[in-house]
Scaffold this motif. Sequence first.
Motif, PDB file in Angstrom:
ATOM      1  N   ILE A 117       0.842  -1.194   0.000  1.00 15.94           N
ATOM      2  CA  ILE A 117       0.000   0.000   0.000  1.00 15.94           C
ATOM      3  C   ILE A 117       0.878   1.245   0.000  1.00 15.94           C
ATOM      4  O   ILE A 117       1.767   1.387   0.846  1.00 15.94           O
ATOM      5  CB  ILE A 117      -0.925   0.012   1.238  1.00 15.94           C
ATOM      6  CG1 ILE A 117      -1.722  -1.293   1.321  1.00 15.94           C
ATOM      7  CG2 ILE A 117      -1.877   1.215   1.178  1.00 15.94           C
ATOM      8  CD1 ILE A 117      -2.523  -1.441   2.607  1.00 15.94           C
ATOM      9  N   TYR A 200      -2.780  -1.031  -3.438  1.00 18.25           N
ATOM     10  CA  TYR A 200      -3.614   0.138  -3.154  1.00 18.25           C
ATOM     11  C   TYR A 200      -2.764   1.406  -3.076  1.00 18.25           C
ATOM     12  O   TYR A 200      -1.623   1.371  -2.604  1.00 18.25           O
ATOM     13  CB  TYR A 200      -4.354  -0.029  -1.822  1.00 18.25           C
ATOM     14  CG  TYR A 200      -5.372  -1.142  -1.822  1.00 18.25           C
ATOM     15  CD1 TYR A 200      -6.639  -0.962  -2.377  1.00 18.25           C
ATOM     16  CD2 TYR A 200      -5.075  -2.379  -1.246  1.00 18.25           C
ATOM     17  CE1 TYR A 200      -7.576  -1.984  -2.374  1.00 18.25           C
ATOM     18  CE2 TYR A 200      -6.012  -3.402  -1.239  1.00 18.25           C
ATOM     19  CZ  TYR A 200      -7.254  -3.198  -1.811  1.00 18.25           C
ATOM     20  OH  TYR A 200      -8.182  -4.214  -1.813  1.00 18.25           O
ATOM     21  N   THR A 211     -12.892   6.098  -5.325  1.00 22.09           N
ATOM     22  CA  THR A 211     -12.283   4.787  -5.519  1.00 22.09           C
ATOM     23  C   THR A 211     -12.203   4.544  -7.017  1.00 22.09           C
ATOM     24  O   THR A 211     -13.231   4.533  -7.705  1.00 22.09           O
ATOM     25  CB  THR A 211     -13.106   3.673  -4.855  1.00 22.09           C
ATOM     26  OG1 THR A 211     -13.192   3.908  -3.452  1.00 22.09           O
ATOM     27  CG2 THR A 211     -12.436   2.316  -5.072  1.00 22.09           C
ATOM     28  N   THR A 219      -5.770  -0.411  -7.024  1.00 23.77           N
ATOM     29  CA  THR A 219      -6.886   0.507  -6.789  1.00 23.77           C
ATOM     30  C   THR A 219      -6.391   1.792  -6.139  1.00 23.77           C
ATOM     31  O   THR A 219      -5.546   1.764  -5.236  1.00 23.77           O
ATOM     32  CB  THR A 219      -7.937  -0.144  -5.871  1.00 23.77           C
ATOM     33  OG1 THR A 219      -8.406  -1.359  -6.466  1.00 23.77           O
ATOM     34  CG2 THR A 219      -9.125   0.788  -5.646  1.00 23.77           C
TER      35      THR A 219
END
Length: 247
Positions: A117, A200, A211, A219
Amino acid sequence: MRDKIYFASDFHLGSPDFETSRERENRIVRWLNFIEPDCSELFLMGDVFDFWFEYKYVVPKGFTRLLGKLAQMSDSGVKIYFFKGNHDMWVKDYFVKELGMQIISDEMIIVRNGKQIYLHHGDGLGPGDLKYKFLRKIFRNSFCQWLFGMLPPRIGMGIANKWSTHSRAANNNDEVFLGEEKEWLAIYAKELLQKEHYDYFVFGHRHLPLTIKLNEYSTYVNIGEWLKYNSYAVFDGKNLTLTYFEK
């Protein structure tokens, strides 16, 4: 069991006035009470305060309910990370000593349960906004900070709070989705994906909960703000999702 990670940003406490800020602070503390039972890590990703500057012996007054709650959570074992935003980039060591926080100046990359992330407040990234990028270098310059710190707090705080009244938070400006091809933080994330995989990307700064699926495996999430949306993100070990409090 504490097994979830929470992300929030852009509280802008102090703006636009005392009463509105206090109401927002109370709401944020209610949220912290709500997430505390299963929160293992808390990422406060910038612009927690509409202005913050630490003099050697002076810090801005107020926000005692939030700071007290964060101190209690930290003492109970919750790891708390504070990202410097464009409004509170002058944080030094007060939160480290008093609240046990870890201060993050720019990006932070974490791996949790196999998911990589990428975290950043979001200011100064992507194409455009050259004026702010120039000002950011000045504001983050240690010599310029030292010069500002030489001003008496009454004068320095007064100047900074006057400047803060021109911010979009103080003026209640609505943000509008520009389309994926024009969202500069999504563009920046796609550029990073050309070099390395991230599951992410989590940003604040944009003031718009978003999003966006960048590809099959990655994402982009913007966690919005607390002036209108009360939005935040939570990672449960499998998925990172955007959600809302008291909506």
